[in-house]
Design an enzyme around this catalytic site. Structure first.
Site, short mmCIF file in Angstrom:
data_model
loop_
_atom_site.label_atom_id
_atom_site.label_comp_id
_atom_site.label_asym_id
_atom_site.label_seq_id
_atom_site.Cartn_x
_atom_site.Cartn_y
_atom_site.Cartn_z
N MET A 227 45.62 -6.85 10.11
CA MET A 227 45.00 -5.64 10.65
C MET A 227 46.01 -4.51 10.59
O MET A 227 47.20 -4.73 10.35
CB MET A 227 44.51 -5.86 12.08
N ASP B 185 35.14 -9.97 -14.25
CA ASP B 185 35.73 -9.79 -12.94
C ASP B 185 34.91 -8.76 -12.18
O ASP B 185 34.51 -7.75 -12.74
CB ASP B 185 37.17 -9.27 -13.09
N GLU C 126 40.30 2.43 0.63
CA GLU C 126 39.41 2.03 1.72
C GLU C 126 39.69 2.88 2.95
O GLU C 126 38.76 3.41 3.58
CB GLU C 126 39.60 0.55 2.08
N ALA D 122 50.10 -9.31 6.11
CA ALA D 122 49.34 -10.52 5.78
C ALA D 122 49.24 -11.42 7.00
O ALA D 122 48.29 -12.18 7.13
CB ALA D 122 50.01 -11.26 4.63
#
Lengths: 690, 563, 186
Positions: A391, A316, A357, A387
């Site tokens: 954004m 993975d 992130e 979803a």
């Protein structure tokens, strides 16, 4: 985009540092040695010995010499008999030491299992307290903070942090919640917070813990295919040496020599491959043990062997090849926008984003432009990622800042009547081609530019793949990314191939295709949808954090849930086979010297001219035979550490490994006994044994 | 110097045979050649065989065993009733039962052990219709087994390994008959006799010496005797007899015929498995062993004969001449005898019994290694492949992989079959020798006393269990004991190896192929060749060291002693 | 099984006809036509040039000792119906005594023995001796026949057959043709 928690983002460990269940036992723990010494005697039981044809012959031989000793006692016959019995004992001892190390681990686990109470929930919702050992499959129990989870099960309600250190040795708690891929809990682990309702999935006495205990103890150890093949070869060699030695009696008589039965037995024992015969099962047990030390449970020895043969590794991307998360790397504004302005907007949009992130964007903006985290006014609203919108961002002081996938932002901007700058497409595509993920930032209807989120390839992984390539293993990266991105990361990490936009079905097809080409495939997985592929793969390593389905489908469980381990597992498998091969070669090569010691001694009274073959110039016929027998016994003891530790495996091409091992164990195996038999003979002479 | 050129000539011819006969063999057994279809088709019709219908290994082995059984029976009957059959100018009577049994088994198993003197035992019809026939057929059977095993490696997921009847017929028709016929012409041209006219009586007018000279259909039998690595000669003296092997040319031709098919089969093997290099690797292992043994034996025979030295009567400048022919001398004799004991031939052009201790040791150990360098027709290839499987198994372990050879995984079934097939021979040799030296009938066999007598018995069973047929001829083998025991040893040495080999072929054919990668143990490299040689030497050395110590080694170390 | 048996019988008969009759008979036919002399044993006026004979007495060049044994089991040198070697081992006392006796006999005739003249051949029918063995007998033969030594030596030299093609086998002297030439030497 949200990274899974509770797995894979832990730092990967040095594989050679044992921890977890296998902790703290040195190679030769005093306690283990003591118990092994006792076990060695207990194992003299012929019913145990008969399972190992080579050692059984030695045992029978020692009975023969014992009878001979009783009939004609002499120092020589007594010495030979004693050393033959010692040979068997040493073999038993080797096996017992290997088993003992497993038993010690099992005891630790067993302590955990005992005396747990369970809160059984009946269908009508009433709770009763029962002993954990009485729980049956399908029962529902409730666990609250501080409780030990009584058995293996699946969370059907609630979320909790769980301390699994008892099993994995990892102190950081993990999150377990109902639904999804993190719903499995293991008996013997402790709930630290919250309350969960668990449906028991294990049969009585067949919990993961029970299985683990059985495995490390080697209770139901079966011979693996390769072990069987080797045993056949060893038995065949033993079978051929039997007539060779027995025939020496008539040969001798024809030539006018009387050959002593004791010497013939000694010769037979020296010729049959006792070294490998004695250590074979210890090598197998130790191989499993080495995996346990790396916190991997192999559910069968067959799987460990198969690991040595693996030709294709499916890895993975996330967690194995790259660090778990992407990091912001650069800001690229569209034409006419200042980079600093973009950075500020990006930071603003990310302030509320607690994902790694998001954090990395804030940090990057600070590093590049020293943009400080601003105190937000009271009238700000976070817009979380969803979803449907794809954004996230922030509404503050009438300004709306958003970051998200290019398509999503494009739609958002055009909906507000804005236009998308012409150069945006070029930037976005450029990132994708480089393997990065572009996040487009917009302020109101104005597109400012793009944040580059980059996968960070783990340090040293490229070298690891180079080593794997050297030993002939092909690595395939599995990723959900699009082909462009995948290709770029594959390039950077140095994998041989990649499967982009991977679905469980695509994974399965890839495995089948590789297997159809005759290759053995290893993979890791944790989700329920990985289960079919795990079952199909020759070596399927399930993450301990994964679902019960995944754990049952695979043939190994990694307690650390660290996919990088797959590489270690392959090495352990190879090491296991190499150790067997090396000791077999060594064992057979030893015979040359033993012949040169015993044959001249055997016929020296009839044919003194055979003294020419006595190139070691041993003291006397009897000391020659005894020295060979003593060497034969002591070499077993001397090689126990090697058998348990395994011979050193250095990743290299097949020829290089073979050349090294042939030199070391083949040529070395011819030379070493000449030296040591001579030394033993000198010692026997010096101590006036003769 | 002359001998060096002999070796060069041999090497050149064998190199050509490897390349061209090799690809011819591959074409024959892959069914790509059909120019003799007009002979083949009626034969298959007669047999009721559909040439394209292949057999499982069980059926293949079954056909082979039944056919060999019938061949033993037919050969036995023919020589038992030769007295009542034509082409018997010397009016020789029936061959006795025990000797007939031994001889029938001997020729059917490609051994050609001879407990009889040909010129005074066998009628011309027996030599032709009983013995020569089996020299063709047993050779074709050997090649068939090798080809079946090669198919096992070459195929993937196949339930069949070929058709025994087709392999048998094609081997005889396309390979053995044409080459033997051409070689036969050379033998006769050089002076080998080929007549049905019976013995000739000659009278020397100078001395008044009258001599009856045995003759017969010799030259063409000689060709197949060598080509099929049979070794059973028309005369008692075998290749030393001037009518069998009259000149230096026929001596070299014999060696070439002995070696050409076993050598060429390695090329055919490479061709059939898709990599000539694989065949070259096997040939390299064979070549190294052959050259080593040739050098060893030639040097040994170039030494003086110890018994002759002990008589203090003569200087032996050119080596050991006892039992050797003037036209060959020690060197060419060594070449011939080594070639015949490194294959399953067993023919001799000099008395093996009178070789120096180490010269005899060279011949004896050539057989003890299992005859793989290059071995008998077919049997050499399949035996070295068995060794290769064991080598790959041990080598594969040492690199940390479940071993594979030519892409076929070597697992417990393959190891079991290969180990069984490899170990049958040493066990038979050792066990039969042990019995022979223990019973009165066996102890009475040897002509020589002392260790050499032991060597004679050991040599006899080594030769028969290896289907070689060469002899330390001092042993009186024509006794009930040696006839019966030898027959059993030959049967075991042949079929107890062929059956597991065919089972192996079946197991391998059914397997899929694992693609080779960097981690694969390369079997076309010097390292493999070295390891293979090592395994062959170790297996042979470990099993036979004690026996060899009591025979030729004692003789060698007995400086100045006679027995 | 029965099918195998039937096929085996048919195949055995087919090969008997092909390899046991057609092959050797065709070969015999060809040999008799193309190599009539060789195929019938290379027989000349006084015997076969390929089969050695017993030559006794110093008047003839002698061949290799022959270990052939007659039907009764007693020594019968150069018995061409019973080829064979001595089969005595390299440390055989018997061989040593045979060699010593042969050497003594040669010495008595005034011949210095060579290895080939005291060791028996492989077939017992060796038609040749080495040039050295022939030269060793020159003096004795010349004396017995009252011929000049040089003439006999020349005769030997002219009868040496070199190795075939210069490198195959050993140079030899055929005893029968040498003695035939000797008989006509004046």
């Amino acid at each position: 985009m949200a990274p899974p928690t509770g797995r894979s983002d832990r730092p990967s460990r040095q594989p050679d540092q044992p921890h977890g269940v296998a902790q703290a036992r040195g190679l030769f723990d005093r306690e283990i040695l003591g118990q092994a010494a006792i076990a060695a005697v207990v194992k003299l039981d012929p019913r145990v010995q008969v399972r190992n044809p080579v050692m059984f012959v030695v045992l029978v031989g020692s009975v023969v010499t014992l009878a001979e000793t009783i009939a004609h006692p002499s120092t020589f016959t007594i010495s030979i008999t004693v050393w033959l019995v010692l040979t068997v004992l040493f073999a038993n001892f080797a096996e017992a030491v290997a088993e003992g190390r497993g038993k010690a681990q099992a005891d630790t686990l067993r302590r955990m299992r005992s005396e747990t109470e369970a809160r059984l929930v009946a269908a009508d919702g009433t709770e009763t307290r029962v002993a954990a050992s009485e729980l049956a499959r399908g029962d529902v129990v409730v666990c609250e903070a501080g409780d030990l989870i009584p058995s293996d099960g699946e969370i059907i309600e609630g979320i909790a942090s769980v301390d699994e250190s008892a099993i994995t040795g990892e102190s950081a708690p993990v999150i377990r919640e109902s639904g999804g891929d993190r719903s499995a809990v293991t008996g013997g682990t402790r709930v630290l917070s919250d309350r969960i309702v668990v449906r028991i999935t294990a049969e009585r006495g067949k919990t993961f813990l029970d299985r683990m205990i059985g495995l490390v103890e080697g209770a139901d150890r079966r011979k693996t295919p390769n072990e069987i093949a080797l045993t056949i070869l060893l038995a065949a060699l033993t079978l051929v040496f039997l007539p060779v030695v027995v025939a020496l009696e008539p040969f001798g008589r024809f030539s006018g020599a009387t050959v002593s039965v004791v010497v013939l037995v000694a010769l037979l024992v020296c010729l049959i491959p006792t070294t490998i015969g004695a250590l074979l099962s210890a090598i197998g047990i130790a191989g499993m043990d080495r995996l346990v030390q790396r916190n991997v449970l192999a559910l069968s020895g067959r799987a460990v062997e198969a690991a040595g043969d693996v030709q294709t590794l499916l890895l993975d991307k996330t967690g194995t090849i790259t660090l778990g998360n992407r990091m912001a790397a650069t800001f690229t504004p569209v034409a006419g926008v200042d980079e600093r302005r973009l950075a500020e907007a990006a930071q603003l949009a990310s302030l509320a984003d607690e994902t790694p992130e998001g954090r990395s964007i804030v940090v990057l903006a600070k590093e590049r432009f020293d943009v400080r985290e601003r105190d937000l006014g009271a009238d700000h609203v976070f817009v979380p990622f969803s979803a449907t919108t794809r954004m996230s961002g922030l509404d503050m002081d009438g300004v709306q800042v958003r970051k998200g996938a290019a398509e999503a932002i494009r739609r958002w901007v055009t909906d507000q009547g804005g236009t998308v700058p012409d150069d945006l497409d070029g930037i976005v595509e450029g990132y994708a081609r480089a393997g990065s993920t572009p996040l487009v930032v917009a302020e109101g209807p104005e597109v400012l530019g793009t944040i580059e989120l980059k996968d960070v390839v783990k340090e040293g992984i490229r070298e690891r793949f180079d080593q794997l390539r050297a030993v002939g293993i092909r690595t395939v990266m599995i990723t959900g990314d699009n082909p462009l991105t995948a290709a770029a990361i594959a390039q950077e990490a140095g994998v041989d191939d990649f499967l982009a936009e991977a679905t469980p079905e695509a994974k399965m097809e890839l495995i089948k295709a590789e297997q159809a080409g005759g290759k053995l495939v290893a993979m890791t997985g944790d989700g329920t949808n990985d289960a079919p592929a795990l079952a199909q793969a020759d070596v399927g390593v399930a993450m301990n954090s994964g679902t019960t389905a995944a754990k049952e489908a695979g043939n190994m469980v990694d307690l650390d849930s660290n996919p990088t381990k797959l590489i270690d597992i392959v090495e352990v498998g190879k090491q296991l086979l190499i150790t067997r091969g090396a000791l077999t070669t060594f064992s057979i090569a030893n015979d040359v010297a033993k012949y040169f010691a015993i044959i001249p001694a055997l016929f020296v009274s009839t044919y003194p001219q055979l003294h020419a073959l006595d190139i070691m110039r041993l003291h006397s016929a009897q000391s020659a035979v005894l020295s060979a027998v003593i060497f034969n016994a002591l070499v077993i003891v001397a090689l126990i550490p090697l058998a348990l530790r395994g011979v050193r495996f250095r990743p290299a091409g097949a020829s290089a490994i073979l050349r090294r091992n042939v030199l070391l164990y083949g040529v070395g195996g011819v030379i070493v006994p000449f030296v040591f038999i001579k030394l033993i003979d000198l010692f026997l002479t010096a101590t006036r044994w003769y | 110097m002359g001998f060096a050129w002999t070796l060069v000539a041999l090497a050149v011819v064998l190199a050509l045979a490897w390349r061209f006969l090799g690809s011819y063999l591959a074409a024959v057994y892959q069914g790509r050649l059909t120019f003799l279809g007009w002979v083949e088709r009626p034969v298959y019709r007669l047999l009721g065989v559909e040439p394209d219908a292949e057999q499982s290994w069980q059926r293949y082995a079954g056909a082979l065993i039944v056919f060999s059984g019938v061949a033993v029976l037919l050969t036995y009957l023919l020589i038992r009733v030769q007295g009542s059959l034509p082409l018997n100018p010397q009016h020789l009577g029936a061959v006795p039962p025990a000797l007939s049994w031994n001889t029938a088994v001997s020729f059917v198993t490609n051994t050609n052990w001879q407990n009889y003197a040909g010129e005074s035992t066998m009628s011309y019809l027996s030599q032709m219709a009983a013995l020569t026939v089996q020299q063709f057929v047993s050779a074709a059977v050997g090649i068939a087994v090798a080809v079946a095993l090669v198919r096992g490696f070459a195929r993937r997921g196949s339930p069949t390994i070929g058709n025994f009847w087709v392999d048998l017929v094609r081997g005889v028709l396309y390979v053995l008959v044409p080459i033997a016929f051409l070689a036969g012409i050379v033998f006769v041209g050089q002076g080998a006799v080929q007549t049905l006219a019976g013995p000739a009586v000659v009278h020397n007018h100078l001395t008044g010496f009258t001599q009856t000279i045995a003759r017969g259909p010799v030259g063409f039998m000689e060709a197949i005797k060598e080509l099929g690595t049979n070794g059973g000669g028309f005369f008692n003296a075998n290749g030393a007899h001037p009518f069998e092997n009259p000149t230096g040319v026929t001596n070299l031709l014999s060696v070439i015929l002995i070696l050409c098919i076993p050598v060429a089969l390695t090329y055919a093997f490479g061709k059939m498995v898709g990599s000539v290099r694989q065949g070259a690797a096997l040939l390299a292992a064979m070549g190294v062993i052959f050259c080593a043994w040739l050098a060893f034996t030639t040097v040994a025979e170039s030494q003086p004969n110890p018994a002759v030295t002990a008589s203090h009567a003569v200087a032996q400048h050119h080596g050991n001449m006892e039992g050797k022919e003037s036209r060959f001398g020690p060197q060419s004799s060594s070449l011939y005898n080594v070639a015949s004991t490194q294959t399953s031939t067993g023919s001799v052009d000099a008395s093996a019994d009178s070789f120096t201790p180490m010269g005899g040791f060279g011949m004896l150990t050539g057989m003890m290694l299992g005859e793989v360098s290059p071995g008998g027709v077919g049997s050499g290839l399949y035996t070295i492949l068995l060794f290769a499987i064991i080598t790959v198994f041990i080598g594969g372990l040492m690199i940390g992989r479940t071993p594979e050879y030519l892409g076929k995984k070597i697992q417990s079934r393959e190891v079991k079959l290969a180990a069984l097939a490899v170990l049958v021979m040493p066990i038979v040799v050792v066990a039969f020798t042990a019995v022979a030296v223990s019973v009165h009938a066996g102890r009475g066999g040897p002509l020589n006393s002392g260790p050499h007598g032991f060597t004679e018995i050991l040599y006899a069973f080594t030769s028969q269990a290896n289907n070689n047929g060469s002899a330390f001829a001092g042993l009186s083998g024509n006794s009930a004991f040696y006839n019966v025991a030898g027959g059993i040893a030959m049967l075991l040495g042949r079929f107890a190896i062929i059956v597991p080999t065919l089972a192996l072929a079946g197991a391998l054919a059914a397997k899929q192929v694992v693609p080779a990668g960097l981690g694969t143990f390369r079997t076309d490299k010097p390292l493999f060749v070295g390891l293979l040689i090592g395994v062959i030497l170790i297996v042979g050395g470990l099993t036979f060291f004690p026996a060899a110590a009591l025979g030729p080694l004692v003789e060698q170390f007995s400086h100045g002693r006679l027995f | 099984m029965l099918l195998h048996l039937r096929r085996s019988l048919v195949a055995a008969l087919f090969f008997l006809v092909l390899c046991g009759l057609a092959y050797p008979l065709a070969g015999t036919g060809l040999a008799q036509v193309a190599f009539h002399h060789q195929a019938n044993g290379s027989i000349g006026a006084n015997g076969s040039s390929l089969i050695g004979q017993q030559w006794t007495g110093p008047r003839w060049f002698q061949g290799r000792p022959s270990a052939t044994v007659g039907p009764t089991g007693s020594p019968s040198p150069y018995d061409a119906m019973a080829s064979g070697a001595s089969n005595l081992g390299p440390r055989s006392k018997v061989l040593a005594s045979h060699v010593a006796a042969r050497a003594a006999a040669l010495r008595k005739e005034g011949i210095t023995p060579t290895a080939g003249l005291v060791t028996s051949s492989g077939s017992g029918l060796d038609p040749d001796i080495s040039p050295a063995a022939a030269y060793a007998q020159v003096g004795a033969v010349a004396r017995a026949r009252h011929l000049p030594v040089a003439a006999v030596r020349r005769l030997v030299t002219s009868h040496i057959s070199p190795a075939q093609l210069g490198f195959l086998g050993e140079p030899v002297v055929n005893v029968l043709s040498l003695n035939e030439a000797l008989a006509s030497l004046r």
